[in-house]
Design a protein around this motif. Structure first.
Motif, PDB file in Angstrom:
ATOM      1  N   SER A 268       0.831  -1.205   0.000  1.00  0.00           N
ATOM      2  CA  SER A 268       0.000   0.000   0.000  1.00  0.00           C
ATOM      3  C   SER A 268       0.867   1.257   0.000  1.00  0.00           C
ATOM      4  O   SER A 268       0.555   2.246  -0.685  1.00  0.00           O
ATOM      5  CB  SER A 268      -0.938   0.005   1.215  1.00  0.00           C
ATOM      6  N   LEU A 269       1.973   1.229   0.739  1.00  0.00           N
ATOM      7  CA  LEU A 269       2.890   2.366   0.757  1.00  0.00           C
ATOM      8  C   LEU A 269       3.503   2.589  -0.626  1.00  0.00           C
ATOM      9  O   LEU A 269       3.650   3.727  -1.079  1.00  0.00           O
ATOM     10  CB  LEU A 269       3.992   2.124   1.791  1.00  0.00           C
ATOM     11  N   ALA A 270       3.840   1.491  -1.320  1.00  0.00           N
ATOM     12  CA  ALA A 270       4.419   1.584  -2.667  1.00  0.00           C
ATOM     13  C   ALA A 270       3.427   2.203  -3.645  1.00  0.00           C
ATOM     14  O   ALA A 270       3.801   3.036  -4.482  1.00  0.00           O
ATOM     15  CB  ALA A 270       4.847   0.207  -3.153  1.00  0.00           C
ATOM     16  N   ILE A 271       2.160   1.811  -3.530  1.00  0.00           N
ATOM     17  CA  ILE A 271       1.138   2.340  -4.435  1.00  0.00           C
ATOM     18  C   ILE A 271       0.951   3.839  -4.212  1.00  0.00           C
ATOM     19  O   ILE A 271       0.927   4.635  -5.154  1.00  0.00           O
ATOM     20  CB  ILE A 271      -0.192   1.583  -4.240  1.00  0.00           C
ATOM     21  N   VAL A 272       0.832   4.239  -2.926  1.00  0.00           N
ATOM     22  CA  VAL A 272       0.622   5.652  -2.606  1.00  0.00           C
ATOM     23  C   VAL A 272       1.844   6.483  -3.014  1.00  0.00           C
ATOM     24  O   VAL A 272       1.715   7.554  -3.628  1.00  0.00           O
ATOM     25  CB  VAL A 272       0.331   5.820  -1.097  1.00  0.00           C
ATOM     26  N   ALA A 273       3.041   5.994  -2.687  1.00  0.00           N
ATOM     27  CA  ALA A 273       4.273   6.733  -3.012  1.00  0.00           C
ATOM     28  C   ALA A 273       4.471   6.832  -4.525  1.00  0.00           C
ATOM     29  O   ALA A 273       4.892   7.879  -5.039  1.00  0.00           O
ATOM     30  CB  ALA A 273       5.475   6.050  -2.364  1.00  0.00           C
ATOM     31  N   SER A 274       4.169   5.769  -5.244  1.00  0.00           N
ATOM     32  CA  SER A 274       4.329   5.778  -6.706  1.00  0.00           C
ATOM     33  C   SER A 274       3.342   6.737  -7.349  1.00  0.00           C
ATOM     34  O   SER A 274       3.690   7.474  -8.286  1.00  0.00           O
ATOM     35  CB  SER A 274       4.129   4.365  -7.269  1.00  0.00           C
ATOM     36  N   LEU A 275       2.109   6.716  -6.861  1.00  0.00           N
ATOM     37  CA  LEU A 275       1.095   7.626  -7.399  1.00  0.00           C
ATOM     38  C   LEU A 275       1.494   9.081  -7.154  1.00  0.00           C
ATOM     39  O   LEU A 275       1.410   9.929  -8.047  1.00  0.00           O
ATOM     40  CB  LEU A 275      -0.259   7.325  -6.753  1.00  0.00           C
ATOM     41  N   ALA A 276       1.957   9.364  -5.923  1.00  0.00           N
ATOM     42  CA  ALA A 276       2.393  10.730  -5.605  1.00  0.00           C
ATOM     43  C   ALA A 276       3.564  11.144  -6.488  1.00  0.00           C
ATOM     44  O   ALA A 276       3.624  12.277  -6.976  1.00  0.00           O
ATOM     45  CB  ALA A 276       2.781  10.817  -4.128  1.00  0.00           C
ATOM     46  N   THR A 277       4.484  10.223  -6.724  1.00  0.00           N
ATOM     47  CA  THR A 277       5.646  10.521  -7.574  1.00  0.00           C
ATOM     48  C   THR A 277       5.220  10.844  -8.996  1.00  0.00           C
ATOM     49  O   THR A 277       5.679  11.828  -9.599  1.00  0.00           O
ATOM     50  CB  THR A 277       6.627   9.327  -7.574  1.00  0.00           C
ATOM     51  N   ASN A 297       8.856   5.444 -15.873  1.00  0.00           N
ATOM     52  CA  ASN A 297       9.306   4.122 -15.429  1.00  0.00           C
ATOM     53  C   ASN A 297      10.679   4.194 -14.765  1.00  0.00           C
ATOM     54  O   ASN A 297      10.929   3.552 -13.742  1.00  0.00           O
ATOM     55  CB  ASN A 297       9.350   3.155 -16.619  1.00  0.00           C
ATOM     56  N   ARG A 298      11.552   4.976 -15.341  1.00  0.00           N
ATOM     57  CA  ARG A 298      12.882   5.157 -14.748  1.00  0.00           C
ATOM     58  C   ARG A 298      12.776   5.846 -13.397  1.00  0.00           C
ATOM     59  O   ARG A 298      13.519   5.523 -12.458  1.00  0.00           O
ATOM     60  CB  ARG A 298      13.756   5.963 -15.704  1.00  0.00           C
ATOM     61  N   GLU A 299      11.844   6.790 -13.287  1.00  0.00           N
ATOM     62  CA  GLU A 299      11.650   7.504 -12.024  1.00  0.00           C
ATOM     63  C   GLU A 299      11.162   6.550 -10.935  1.00  0.00           C
ATOM     64  O   GLU A 299      11.636   6.604  -9.788  1.00  0.00           O
ATOM     65  CB  GLU A 299      10.648   8.640 -12.215  1.00  0.00           C
ATOM     66  N   LEU A 300      10.228   5.668 -11.278  1.00  0.00           N
ATOM     67  CA  LEU A 300       9.726   4.698 -10.296  1.00  0.00           C
ATOM     68  C   LEU A 300      10.837   3.751  -9.851  1.00  0.00           C
ATOM     69  O   LEU A 300      10.931   3.398  -8.672  1.00  0.00           O
ATOM     70  CB  LEU A 300       8.558   3.909 -10.891  1.00  0.00           C
TER      71      LEU A 300
END
Length: 742
Positions: A268-277, A297-300
């Protein structure tokens, strides 16, 4: 010489990135500490996040302007997970899972999701962050520092709100902080323009920090009552013994990996952090003056590596952060080196510079963030969004209000929800477009299906089809559709079946067979045949030509199946009209009158003059092929007419001026139509009357051609007298596309 220029350019880029990195570092430093405090995590964890976000993520990222660090949007999530697992060390285990998941997401190239965020929502994100920055930094500007830097929530930890805190600060200001803050703010505003900024050796944001430091130093000697104490300044933890620096690092609790909930928390943290990024990355790219596009993709992947490392050393999770990115852009960063420099400065500050940094007044940094926030709000951009329509402004407004009164993710969700609502509305309203088309062969009702026709459109499609009555020829055209739901196909099939029993109605299906499995049925005639040619009068044909020009001018030309017309007319031709026009490349008669293959004869000759061969073609068209309308068409800004006037004024021939031995025949024919003696003054002063004279000459030339046709052909004169053929003249305006009949 080239080498020196290149070296100079590289040096300027490095210096620009170095100074921008220093500005971002000064702003990021208190934010890192404040976000750590808000997350109920150790203060050093926020600094570690800033260091890794700058050095590691900055190096791996493909973005030139984005700067990563701890994000205010994650504070609530982090605090909840720390409380749930009972310790910060257990949370670090979830952060390791988060990093691994982000690396996998980046490797799977799932960053394409960034393309699905509407520009109205991204603009809303920028404006909301800008508003929050201004509102949250005003208390710090006046010296009311009860809340930590980086606190972005509407309902604050002390149960105050953004607005109540703002109101409180107006009655609880610190004189020294207020004075420093206002001087710094005015300094930034004054040097905001490039013209004034060129007088500064270093960026205005960095100079502002020095102004704040100098003012406070002077206060300490000359106005002690204005001196800004430590509680109103940056507060960096001081490491007294550098040899024990590694003792401040916090290792994760590896036993936590036995808890299944850790994996869910990490996911869940990965999903929220990725979306924010992804959201922040898109927003930063939008305000980048160079309009560079960052690879998501490189940013993630870079974020995943950073979070994986932070999980092992005791840091907070990082994302791309719009505040740092916008400060970076305003500080005129040239490349991603500025983000790396900002991380290096954070590392140095922790090790050797805390005492110096702790002298910086918070009101000075607040001034920098207020100016940054004001630029993000961008009133002109808001007006542009308003001008685009309600379907753009409402999602923008929902995003702004949602982020302002809740948090980033809730605001984005509200904006996306509003955008989806308008998409559904547009799908409901516009699944079909009905067009009434007028062909020579008769009226046609064309039903064009939209690009996407889903089950949501079923009621609308049924209603539209049921309302269609008393139309002899109906075309249902799916050529422009990429997707049609099975329910819609059944509705169309039922409509065709129902109408098939009506002998007075012809229904044709076009564009279905290759994509949707329904067989195309072409039952309409849109070409001219012998029966149609005999039935139409010259007046009707002329009106159809006029209607065609109106469609051309309005951009609503009939979509024609030229392949079908080609096959249909291969056996013979039955033209309705014959046109004599100029060879000018801007006067394609078939397009100007929106006609199809086999509808008209077209004779094109420079200056639309009449010769024996042209006369023979006209006689063939009318007497043998059966055309009922002769149209002579001139056009504005005609090169042949202009040349004829110019040659007359010079008293020279075309051979003498242009070297063209056969052109004089054309020029003399055109010149015969012009009454040079009547307009001697005007033609002599040609430049003053050029446009008026040329238009007059074009009309005169058309009338002369019409006169020659009606006088010199016995068969055409007979057809005109018997009213079997009509002769008309017109002038085509190459600017507007309109045809005026003379």
């Amino acid at each position: 010489m080239k080498s020196n220029t290149l070296n100079s350019s590289v040096l300027r880029t490095w210096l620009s990135d170095l100074s921008a990195g220093l500005v971002v570092f000064l702003v990021a430093l208190p934010l890192c500490l404040g976000i750590a405090l808000a997350s109920q995590a150790p203060l050093i964890s926020g600094l570690l996040a800033g260091i890794i976000g700058g050095i590691v993520v900055g190096a791996l990222s493909g973005s030139h302007t984005s700067v990563s660090g701890p994000a205010a949007a994650l504070t609530a999530v982090i605090a909840i997970q720390i409380n749930n697992f009972g310790s910060f060390q257990a949370f670090l285990a979830a952060l390791i899972i988060c990093g691994i998941v982000q690396i996998i997401i980046g490797a799977l190239r799932a960053g394409f999701i960034a393309a699905f965020f509407p520009s109205s929502v991204i603009n809303g994100l920028l404006s909301a962050i800008g508003l929050i920055l201004v509102l949250k930094q005003v208390p710090h500007l006046v010296g009311w520092d009860q809340d930590f830097e980086g606190e972005m929530s509407f309902i604050q930890p002390d149960q105050q709100t953004t607005f109540s805190e703002l109101l409180t600060s107006f009655f609880n200001w610190h004189s020294g902080s207020l004075l420093i803050g206002m001087v710094c703010l005015l300094f930034l505003i004054y040097f905001d323009s490039k013209k004034r900024a060129q007088y500064l050796i270093i960026p205005s944001q960095l100079m502002t920090v020095f102004v704040g430091l100098i003012l406070n130093y002077l206060f300490s000697y000359f106005a002690p009552n204005l001196f800004v104490e430590s509680m109103h300044r940056v507060n960096v933890p001081v490491i007294t013994d550098i040899s024990n620096v590694f003792n401040v690092l916090i290792a994760p609790d590896f036993n936590a990996f036995k808890n299944p909930q850790i994996y869910f928390a990490g996911l869940s943290l990965a999903i929220v952090a990725s979306l924010a990024t992804l959201l922040n990355l898109e927003a930063v790219d939008k305000i980048d003056p160079a309009q560079r596009v960052s690879p998501p993709n490189r940013e993630l992947f870079a974020q995943g590596v950073g979070n994986l490392i932070l999980g092992f050393i005791g840091g907070l999770p990082v994302t791309s952060v719009i505040v740092r990115g916008s400060v970076n852009i305003n500080a005129q960063a040239s490349s991603k080196k500025s983000a790396i420099f900002h991380g290096i400065f954070l590392l140095i500050s922790v090790l050797v510079l805390p005492m110096w940094l702790n002298a910086i007044p918070l009101s000075c940094l607040a001034a920098i963030l207020i100016v940054t926030g004001a630029k993000l709000v961008n009133i002109k951009n808001m007006k542009r969004i308003w001008d685009k329509g309600i379907d753009q402004f409402v999602p923008f407004s929902f995003t702004v209000v949602g982020i302002l009164f809740t948090d980033l993710l809730v605001g984005i969700a509200l904006g996306m929800g509003a955008s989806i609502f308008f998409i559904l509305i547009s799908h409901y309203k516009g699944p079909l477009k009905i067009i009434y088309e007028k062909y020579f062969s008769g009226d046609v009702l064309r039903i064009n299906l939209a690009n996407q026709v889903s089950f949501l459109n079923r009621t609308s499609v049924e209603h539209i089809l049921k309302s269609i009555k008393d139309h002899k020829t109906i075309i249902i055209d799916a050529s422009g559709a990429q997707y049609i739901d099975a329910d819609i196909l059944r509705v169309i099939d039922n409509f065709v079946e129902e109408k098939s029993h009506d002998k007075n109605t012809n229904i044709s299906l076009v564009g279905f067979e290759n994509k949707f499995g329904i067989k195309d049925q072409v039952r309409y005639q849109i070409h001219t045949d012998q029966e149609l040619q005999r039935s139409l009068t010259s007046e009707q044909i002329l009106q159809m030509m006029k209607d065609g020009n109106k469609r051309f001018v309005s951009g609503q030309r009939i979509p024609r199946d030229f392949n079908r017309q080609l096959l249909a007319t291969a056996k013979g031709q039955y033209p309705l009209a014959v046109t004599l026009s100029c060879i000018d490349s801007r006067t394609p008669v078939e397009l100007i009158f929106d006609v199809g293959i086999g509808d008209i004869f077209s004779i094109r000759l420079a200056g639309n003059v009449v010769s024996e061969r042209v006369m023979g073609s006209l006689e063939f068209a009318c007497s043998i092929a059966g055309a009922k309308l002769i149209m002579v068409m001139g056009h504005t800004k005609c090169g042949a007419v202009s040349a004829a006037i110019s040659l007359h004024n010079q008293g020279k021939s075309a051979r003498e001026v242009y070297g063209c031995e056969h052109l004089d025949h054309l020029m003399s024919d055109i010149q015969k139509s012009m009454n040079f003696s009547r307009f001697k003054k005007e033609f002599t002063d040609y430049d003053s009357y050029k446009e008026e004279l040329e238009t007059m000459a074009v009309k005169a030339n058309v009338l002369q051609s019409m006169d020659i046709i009606s006088r010199e052909s016995k068969i055409i004169k007979q057809l005109l007298d018997e009213q079997k053929v009509e002769l008309v003249g017109c002038v085509f305006d190459i600017t507007s596309g309109k045809v005026d009949f003379v």
